[in-house]
Scaffold this active site. Structure first.
Site, PDB file in Angstrom:
ATOM      1  N   GLU A 278       6.602   8.112  -9.599  1.00  0.00           N
ATOM      2  CA  GLU A 278       8.052   7.966  -9.481  1.00  0.00           C
ATOM      3  C   GLU A 278       8.761   9.313  -9.679  1.00  0.00           C
ATOM      4  O   GLU A 278       9.864   9.518  -9.192  1.00  0.00           O
ATOM      5  CB  GLU A 278       8.556   6.930 -10.501  1.00  0.00           C
ATOM      6  CG  GLU A 278       9.743   6.132  -9.994  1.00  0.00           C
ATOM      7  CD  GLU A 278      10.130   4.952 -10.897  1.00  0.00           C
ATOM      8  OE1 GLU A 278       9.580   4.833 -12.005  1.00  0.00           O
ATOM      9  OE2 GLU A 278      11.007   4.181 -10.495  1.00  0.00           O
ATOM     10  N   HIS A 299     -19.140   0.640  -9.176  1.00  0.00           N
ATOM     11  CA  HIS A 299     -19.736  -0.377  -8.318  1.00  0.00           C
ATOM     12  C   HIS A 299     -18.740  -0.832  -7.259  1.00  0.00           C
ATOM     13  O   HIS A 299     -18.908  -1.880  -6.649  1.00  0.00           O
ATOM     14  CB  HIS A 299     -20.215  -1.556  -9.166  1.00  0.00           C
ATOM     15  CG  HIS A 299     -21.250  -1.144 -10.170  1.00  0.00           C
ATOM     16  ND1 HIS A 299     -22.589  -1.392 -10.017  1.00  0.00           N
ATOM     17  CD2 HIS A 299     -21.138  -0.436 -11.322  1.00  0.00           C
ATOM     18  CE1 HIS A 299     -23.255  -0.883 -11.041  1.00  0.00           C
ATOM     19  NE2 HIS A 299     -22.393  -0.290 -11.855  1.00  0.00           N
ATOM     20  N   LYS A 414      15.587  -2.832  -3.136  1.00  0.00           N
ATOM     21  CA  LYS A 414      16.546  -3.662  -3.875  1.00  0.00           C
ATOM     22  C   LYS A 414      17.695  -4.082  -2.958  1.00  0.00           C
ATOM     23  O   LYS A 414      18.088  -5.243  -2.941  1.00  0.00           O
ATOM     24  CB  LYS A 414      17.123  -2.887  -5.069  1.00  0.00           C
ATOM     25  CG  LYS A 414      16.122  -2.663  -6.185  1.00  0.00           C
ATOM     26  CD  LYS A 414      16.796  -1.986  -7.374  1.00  0.00           C
ATOM     27  CE  LYS A 414      15.788  -1.483  -8.361  1.00  0.00           C
ATOM     28  NZ  LYS A 414      16.350  -0.574  -9.352  1.00  0.00           N
TER      29      LYS A 414
END
Ligand code: PA5
Length: 426
Positions: A278, A299, A414
């Site tokens: 961010e 793995h 948003k």
């Protein structure tokens, strides 16, 4: 408390080339003159924090410990990841007995939210709502639900005494509600952004309620502040690390992979991903932070790291001495062929796995690896480590000529979401 080895990623000659740039950025950070300079409150926070407020916070946290079964912490992003990661790093899967800490408000998931609310129905719970803006939708919905459940269970008056808020000193919807209802309230200072707030009440209230020694955490951060406020690239590990990241970015390695060998450290990787992602991912620039927990992920992503596109470098967080350990027992039949390890501790096996993997990745795979060695994970070391990374992040972002303290990109989803939800004005 920690050792930082960047020698596999960048050599001394290349580090030295950054001297002038680092000196001028360091001055900018100390004097708070760069882009986003009104969000540099975290730089001196370990020494400048409000001592009276901390005492009040510790007392309230004690009250929560003594009187509630569960503390529900409602917050998201920087108002969530610091406490979440510290709790895991310090308490592991055992978690905290009393109060149990549950996080909410970090998701819109109906399943998760329903399950938490159901679980709380017969529990004595307190709420710690954390939001700087006081308007974040995930947190606000969670808080509305929690508050109404609590009021239903214990009545409005009692609920008031069971709600602890962290928000801005004067602005925002949550602050208005706190004033109106008289909740015990702590301040996230205006000059500290969410992802730099773990050492403020945002991180410290839930941690103190979980029994973490928050003064020791601040002490660790104080030591880090003292160590890393200078531009000496020979000794300042924090800036050597920042420079190594920049060097990787400019030399075709745009992905930084945080590696831990302790599952209880994997939330620290989540905090790091938010901090760096961010802060730096702007203007079509920035390293992509990603993470793995080995040996589990050897793995799975291990194959890619060893043999895949050569785009990444590792930053390994190696905790040398675990808080708990297990000895491998002997078996008289030895059908699994493991008796060669009988009597050895798992910490030894884990360290050998680390050393074997490091060699495989560095030597055979050609993957550059930074190594951060942590002697033992405790509150003081964690405070030190948080400060180390925040300062490294500010330096890294400024090296990319990015403002580390805004996040314009997160507004777009948003806006779209509010439009779809029919919010007024969208
Ligand atoms: O780092 C940040 O600034 C963000 O991740 C915020 O912490 C997050 O969006 C939550 O914001 P608020 O505390 O205002 O609810």
């Amino acid at each position: 408390m920690i050792k930082v080895d960047v020698s596999n990623v960048i050599n001394e000659e290349e580090i030295a080339k950054y001297s002038d740039k680092v000196a001028s950025i360091n001055k900018m950070i100390n004097e708070k003159t760069g882009a986003g300079n009104d969000f540099l409150g975290w730089v001196d926070w370990p020494n400048n924090y409000d001592k009276e407020e901390l005492e009040r916070l510790i007392n309230d946290a004690k009250y929560v410990r003594e009187n509630f079964d569960v503390l529900v912490v409602a917050g998201i992003g920087g108002s969530y990841l610091g406490a979440r990661s510290a709790l895991d790093a310090l308490k592991g899967i055992k978690g905290v007995d009393k109060p149990e800490i549950i996080f909410m408000g970090q998701t819109f998931s109906p399943n998760y939210t329903y399950q938490v609310l159901e679980y709380l129905k017969d529990k004595k719970f307190a709420i710690n709502v954390i939001s700087k803006s006081g308007t974040t939708t995930e947190t606000s919905i969670a808080f509305r639900l929690l508050k109404s459940l609590l009021e239903e269970k214990v009545g409005k008056e009692e609920a008031r005494k069971s709600i602890f808020a962290v928000t801005d000193k004067e602005k925002g919807a949550l602050k208005t509600l706190c004033n109106q209802e008289g909740y015990s309230t702590y301040v996230l200072p205006g000059n500290i952004g969410g992802r730099y707030s773990v050492l403020t009440p945002v991180g410290l209230f839930p941690l103190a309620a979980a029994g973490v020694d928050v003064k020791a955490m601040l002490k660790g951060a104080q030591e880090a502040q003292k160590e890393f406020d200078n531009a000496d690239l020979k000794t300042n590990m924090c800036y050597r690390y920042a420079v190594s990241r920049d060097y990787m970015y400019r030399h075709s390695h745009p992905v930084e992979m945080y590696v831990t060998y302790e599952p209880q450290m994997s939330q620290i990787s989540e905090w790091l991903k938010q901090l760096f992602g961010e802060s730096e991912g702007k203007e079509k620039k920035g390293l992509l932070p990603t993470s793995v927990t080995f040996s589990t992920d050897l793995h799975s992503l291990g194959q890619f790291v060893q043999d895949g596109s050569p785009i990444l470098f590792e930053t390994i967080l190696n905790v040398m001495n675990p808080n708990d350990d297990v000895v491998i027992p002997s078996d008289k039949d030895d059908l699994d062929g493991l008796n060669y390890l009988a009597g050895k501790k798992l910490s030894y096996v884990n360290q050998m796995a680390y050393q074997g993997t490091l060699k495989a990745h560095e030597v055979d795979g050609g993957v550059p690896c930074n190594i951060i060695t942590i002697d033992k994970m405790d509150a003081k070391t964690l405070g030190y480590l948080f400060y180390f990374f925040m300062r490294a992040c500010a330096m890294s972002a400024y090296l990319l000529e990015i403002n580390p303290f805004n996040q314009p990109g997160v507004e777009i989803y948003k806006k779209n979401m509010f439009h779809l939800l029919g919010k007024k004005g969208y």
